[in-house]
Design a protein around this motif. Structure first.
Motif, PDB file in Angstrom:
ATOM      1  N   PRO A 188       8.309  52.231 -50.891  1.00 45.25           N
ATOM      2  CA  PRO A 188       8.136  50.778 -50.900  1.00 45.25           C
ATOM      3  C   PRO A 188       8.005  50.222 -52.307  1.00 45.25           C
ATOM      4  N   GLN A 189       8.463  49.013 -52.473  1.00 40.78           N
ATOM      5  CA  GLN A 189       8.313  48.327 -53.750  1.00 40.78           C
ATOM      6  C   GLN A 189       6.925  47.684 -53.799  1.00 40.78           C
ATOM      7  N   PRO A 190       6.062  48.098 -54.710  1.00 43.50           N
ATOM      8  CA  PRO A 190       4.708  47.528 -54.740  1.00 43.50           C
ATOM      9  C   PRO A 190       4.718  46.058 -55.144  1.00 43.50           C
ATOM     10  N   VAL A 191       3.806  45.313 -54.549  1.00 42.70           N
ATOM     11  CA  VAL A 191       3.629  43.895 -54.861  1.00 42.70           C
ATOM     12  C   VAL A 191       2.172  43.695 -55.263  1.00 42.70           C
ATOM     13  N   GLY A 192       1.937  43.234 -56.476  1.00 48.88           N
ATOM     14  CA  GLY A 192       0.580  43.026 -56.956  1.00 48.88           C
ATOM     15  C   GLY A 192      -0.056  41.799 -56.329  1.00 48.88           C
ATOM     16  N   ILE A 193      -1.391  41.761 -56.365  1.00 46.90           N
ATOM     17  CA  ILE A 193      -2.112  40.636 -55.765  1.00 46.90           C
ATOM     18  C   ILE A 193      -1.777  39.329 -56.482  1.00 46.90           C
ATOM     19  N   LEU A 194      -1.680  39.383 -57.804  1.00 44.94           N
ATOM     20  CA  LEU A 194      -1.349  38.165 -58.547  1.00 44.94           C
ATOM     21  C   LEU A 194       0.047  37.657 -58.194  1.00 44.94           C
ATOM     22  N   GLU A 195       0.984  38.589 -58.054  1.00 45.21           N
ATOM     23  CA  GLU A 195       2.340  38.199 -57.658  1.00 45.21           C
ATOM     24  C   GLU A 195       2.344  37.588 -56.259  1.00 45.21           C
ATOM     25  N   LEU A 196       1.587  38.216 -55.366  1.00 50.85           N
ATOM     26  CA  LEU A 196       1.497  37.689 -54.003  1.00 50.85           C
ATOM     27  C   LEU A 196       0.828  36.319 -53.991  1.00 50.85           C
TER      28      LEU A 196
END
Length: 232
Positions: A188-196
């Motif tokens: 999976p491609q990680p998604v950071g909290i800030l990006e989210l």
């Protein structure tokens, strides 16, 4: 839709058994902690251990699956979860319970990740919502059914702990004997909290608040019920 459910029956049955055990375990630990006289603050900390482990399991499970595959990781995590509850029956102290509760959370996070990625691979764009709805009914229905098992035996004894272990162990059987093909694993491609947060700030803040409430409720509702004198 029927064909998709039929092809996923082993996964759905295994998750039903897991969730019955998990539903029973959460309330059982809260009630037993009260019966043993654990301070409320200590009980809150040990119940929070589940969610700390859950966070770690969500991060690490994809790496484990990438190395050895869905089935092996599922079997290992379920076996570890089955063992953990038995240790809690033998070693009734706040600190060991907190550490073991962390391990349990790690295991269940991994089991969810595997089950939902597996189920997602079985679904198509036409039936994905329906299949995931069936999955959620089974997951939440199993957790609800587990509460009724509190009446099977005295929470002050070891029988209910053993019952949780049995249910979690039985969940392995349909998964391991299924003839269905395991899905291919894609990292999976990680998604950071800030990006989210940049994508959906209201969703991130709202969900954080919802889960704070849910964590308090699922972790401590049984303790509150005992404190105000409700029967099992």
């Amino acid at each position: 839709m029927i064909a998709a459910i039929a092809s996923s029956w082993a996964l759905l049955l295994g998750m039903a058994l897991l969730m019955i055990g998990n539903g029973l375990q959460g309330s059982l630990l809260g009630i037993r902690a009260t019966l043993e006289g654990f301070p409320t603050a200590a009980t809150g900390i040990l119940m929070s251990g589940y969610y700390a482990g859950f966070l770690a399991g969500s991060i690490m499970t994809p790496r484990l699956v990438a190395r050895v595959g869905h089935v092996r990781v599922f079997a290992a995590l379920a076996s570890l979860a089955s063992t953990a509850i038995l240790i809690q029956a033998l070693w009734v102290e706040p600190v060991p319970w907190t550490m073991i509760r962390l391990i349990t959370g790690f295991c269940y996070a991994g089991l969810y990740v595997i089950a939902e990625s597996w189920l997602n691979a079985q679904a198509t764009n036409q039936n994905r919502g329906q299949l995931l709805s069936v999955y959620m009914v089974i997951v939440l229905g199993g957790a609800a059914a587990g509460q009724g098992l509190l009446n099977v035996a005295d929470p002050s004894g070891a029988a209910l702990f053993i019952l949780v272990s049995v249910l979690v162990s039985l969940a392995l059987i349909p998964m391991l004997l299924s003839s269905g093909r395991t899905p291919p694993f894609e990292t999976p491609q990680p998604v950071g909290i800030l990006e989210l947060y940049r994508v959906s700030p209201t969703g991130v803040v709202g969900y954080f608040g919802v889960m704070m409430a849910n964590g308090a409720y699922f972790g401590m509702a049984a303790v509150y019920g005992r404190e105000i004198g409700l029967s099992i």
